[in-house]
Design a protein around this motif. Structure first.
Motif, PDB file in Angstrom:
ATOM      1  N   UNK A  89     -47.481  70.078  13.690  1.00 34.99           N
ATOM      2  CA  UNK A  89     -47.669  70.150  12.266  1.00 34.99           C
ATOM      3  C   UNK A  89     -46.708  69.193  11.593  1.00 34.99           C
ATOM      4  N   UNK A  90     -45.365  69.464  11.787  1.00 36.30           N
ATOM      5  CA  UNK A  90     -44.308  68.768  11.468  1.00 36.30           C
ATOM      6  C   UNK A  90     -44.554  67.258  11.545  1.00 36.30           C
ATOM      7  N   UNK A  91     -44.638  66.855  12.736  1.00 42.13           N
ATOM      8  CA  UNK A  91     -45.025  65.466  13.059  1.00 42.13           C
ATOM      9  C   UNK A  91     -46.124  64.930  12.141  1.00 42.13           C
ATOM     10  N   UNK A  92     -47.295  65.640  11.935  1.00 40.61           N
ATOM     11  CA  UNK A  92     -48.396  65.202  11.240  1.00 40.61           C
ATOM     12  C   UNK A  92     -47.805  64.986   9.602  1.00 40.61           C
ATOM     13  N   UNK A  93     -47.239  65.976   9.362  1.00 41.09           N
ATOM     14  CA  UNK A  93     -46.618  66.008   7.936  1.00 41.09           C
ATOM     15  C   UNK A  93     -45.671  64.622   7.823  1.00 41.09           C
ATOM     16  N   UNK A  94     -44.898  64.221   8.773  1.00 37.71           N
ATOM     17  CA  UNK A  94     -44.112  63.186   8.669  1.00 37.71           C
ATOM     18  C   UNK A  94     -44.832  61.957   8.634  1.00 37.71           C
ATOM     19  N   UNK A  95     -45.929  61.963   9.531  1.00 38.62           N
ATOM     20  CA  UNK A  95     -46.652  60.661   9.449  1.00 38.62           C
ATOM     21  C   UNK A  95     -47.414  60.681   8.005  1.00 38.62           C
ATOM     22  N   UNK A  96     -47.775  61.396   7.631  1.00 36.96           N
ATOM     23  CA  UNK A  96     -48.622  61.415   6.381  1.00 36.96           C
ATOM     24  C   UNK A  96     -47.904  60.903   5.344  1.00 36.96           C
ATOM     25  N   UNK A  97     -46.580  61.615   5.214  1.00 35.40           N
ATOM     26  CA  UNK A  97     -45.533  60.954   4.231  1.00 35.40           C
ATOM     27  C   UNK A  97     -45.184  59.609   4.399  1.00 35.40           C
TER      28      UNK A  97
ATOM     29  N   UNK B 136     -53.630  58.684   3.732  1.00 39.09           N
ATOM     30  CA  UNK B 136     -52.753  58.929   4.575  1.00 39.09           C
ATOM     31  C   UNK B 136     -53.094  59.857   5.688  1.00 39.09           C
ATOM     32  N   UNK B 137     -53.745  60.937   5.229  1.00 39.00           N
ATOM     33  CA  UNK B 137     -54.303  61.916   6.035  1.00 39.00           C
ATOM     34  C   UNK B 137     -55.277  61.485   7.280  1.00 39.00           C
ATOM     35  N   UNK B 138     -56.121  60.652   6.876  1.00 40.54           N
ATOM     36  CA  UNK B 138     -57.199  60.183   7.608  1.00 40.54           C
ATOM     37  C   UNK B 138     -56.970  59.779   8.902  1.00 40.54           C
ATOM     38  N   UNK B 139     -56.095  58.760   9.086  1.00 40.05           N
ATOM     39  CA  UNK B 139     -55.696  58.115  10.519  1.00 40.05           C
ATOM     40  C   UNK B 139     -55.086  59.214  11.400  1.00 40.05           C
ATOM     41  N   UNK B 140     -54.172  59.836  11.086  1.00 39.70           N
ATOM     42  CA  UNK B 140     -53.341  60.924  12.013  1.00 39.70           C
ATOM     43  C   UNK B 140     -54.316  62.121  12.140  1.00 39.70           C
ATOM     44  N   UNK B 141     -55.325  62.132  11.276  1.00 44.70           N
ATOM     45  CA  UNK B 141     -56.322  63.495  11.480  1.00 44.70           C
ATOM     46  C   UNK B 141     -57.291  62.941  12.431  1.00 44.70           C
TER      47      UNK B 141
ATOM     48  N   UNK C  88     -66.251  57.334   9.333  1.00 45.49           N
ATOM     49  CA  UNK C  88     -67.143  56.955   8.031  1.00 45.49           C
ATOM     50  C   UNK C  88     -66.390  56.931   6.891  1.00 45.49           C
ATOM     51  N   UNK C  89     -65.316  57.849   6.877  1.00 45.26           N
ATOM     52  CA  UNK C  89     -64.588  57.729   5.694  1.00 45.26           C
ATOM     53  C   UNK C  89     -63.684  56.874   5.601  1.00 45.26           C
ATOM     54  N   UNK C  90     -63.033  56.454   6.523  1.00 43.50           N
ATOM     55  CA  UNK C  90     -62.018  55.230   6.559  1.00 43.50           C
ATOM     56  C   UNK C  90     -62.848  53.693   6.345  1.00 43.50           C
ATOM     57  N   UNK C  91     -64.072  53.861   6.732  1.00 41.05           N
ATOM     58  CA  UNK C  91     -64.781  52.614   6.599  1.00 41.05           C
ATOM     59  C   UNK C  91     -65.073  52.575   4.819  1.00 41.05           C
ATOM     60  N   UNK C  92     -65.705  53.741   4.594  1.00 39.25           N
ATOM     61  CA  UNK C  92     -66.036  53.731   2.984  1.00 39.25           C
ATOM     62  C   UNK C  92     -64.819  53.649   2.224  1.00 39.25           C
ATOM     63  N   UNK C  93     -63.674  54.045   2.546  1.00 36.17           N
ATOM     64  CA  UNK C  93     -62.272  53.709   1.899  1.00 36.17           C
ATOM     65  C   UNK C  93     -62.152  52.311   1.853  1.00 36.17           C
TER      66      UNK C  93
END
Length: 243
Positions: free
Chosen positions: A209-217, A91-96, A137-142
């Motif tokens: 940061x709140x937007x990031x947290x909401x997207x991850x959730x 969940x963290x990968x794409x918004x990050x 790379x992480x997303x491709x590996x996942x």
């Protein structure tokens, strides 16, 4: 921490926390950007271009924070076998990655009038570009791990921990090497910035940061829903085969 290991319990919390983070984050970020763009003063040397600061700095922070989220979730997955850890990392990968790309784009737009060039291969910019490639790379590996035979695969978690080495390199690059990028203006407990710039910047950082947290959730909820749907389909297919 293990109290949240139950997906049903997590979903009950995320059901109200996710829209709260997204809604509050959008409001705070919008107000902070309006504050920084329309009401904060221009900088003495950089003039109006300094207004990119209010998007560039939060994006840089969240690009690095996103990978630290992956690393923390990877450590939790490897050590405690937390059932939601791998989902949190995904969940963290794409918004990050998105915030990292926004950081690079806004930095380039800022660098053209400030430095006279769109890009320089110095430590800060290069290590931030490496971070974007690490995300890819992480997303491709996942994705490849999900497509395997279904056995437990810890390769993404190991990659997430190893890739975390790049985060302190990004942070300290302007100190370790002769960098065209300016040194940190905000350090632990003190700031070299005027309050006219500091407060809208901190507000924007809070909002994004709140937007990031909401997207991850939201992404964690979507991944869990998809896994539950696939599990129901497998059970239905198995029962039909038995019948």
């Amino acid at each position: 921490m293990h109290g949240f290991a139950n997906p049903a319990r997590f979903l009950r919390i995320a059901r109200w926390l996710m829209p709260l983070c997204l809604g509050l984050g959008l409001v705070v970020a919008a107000l902070a950007l309006a504050w920084g763009v329309f009401f904060a003063p221009a900088e003495r040397l950089q003039g109006e271009t300094v207004r990119i600061l209010y998007l560039h700095v939060p994006s840089a922070w969240l690009g690095m924070a996103g990978w630290m989220g992956i690393a923390g979730a990877s450590f939790t997955e490897l050590v405690w076998r937390h059932p939601l850890a791998a989902i949190a990392a995904r969940a963290c990968a794409v918004p990050g990655a998105v915030f990292t790309a926004v950081c690079l784009l806004t930095g380039s737009l800022w660098g053209r009038p400030a430095w006279g060039t769109w890009w320089v291969w110095d430590g800060r910019l290069t290590s931030m570009l490496v971070l974007l490639f690490l995300y890819f790379g992480w997303m491709a590996l996942s994705q490849a791990s999900e497509s395997s035979d279904g056995s437990e695969n810890h390769a993404p978690a190991i990659f997430g921990l190893v890739g975390a080495v790049n985060v302190p390199i990004i942070h300290y690059s302007v100190i370790w090497w002769n960098s065209q990028h300016q040194a940190p203006s905000i350090t632990m407990g003190k700031s070299a910035m005027s309050g006219d710039f500091l407060w809208p910047l901190l507000t924007a950082t809070l909002g994004f940061t709140l937007i990031f947290a909401g997207v991850v959730l939201a992404r964690m909820r979507a991944i869990l829903a998809n896994q539950q749907a696939e599990a129901r389909l497998r059970r239905k297919a198995f029962s039909e085969v038995e019948f």
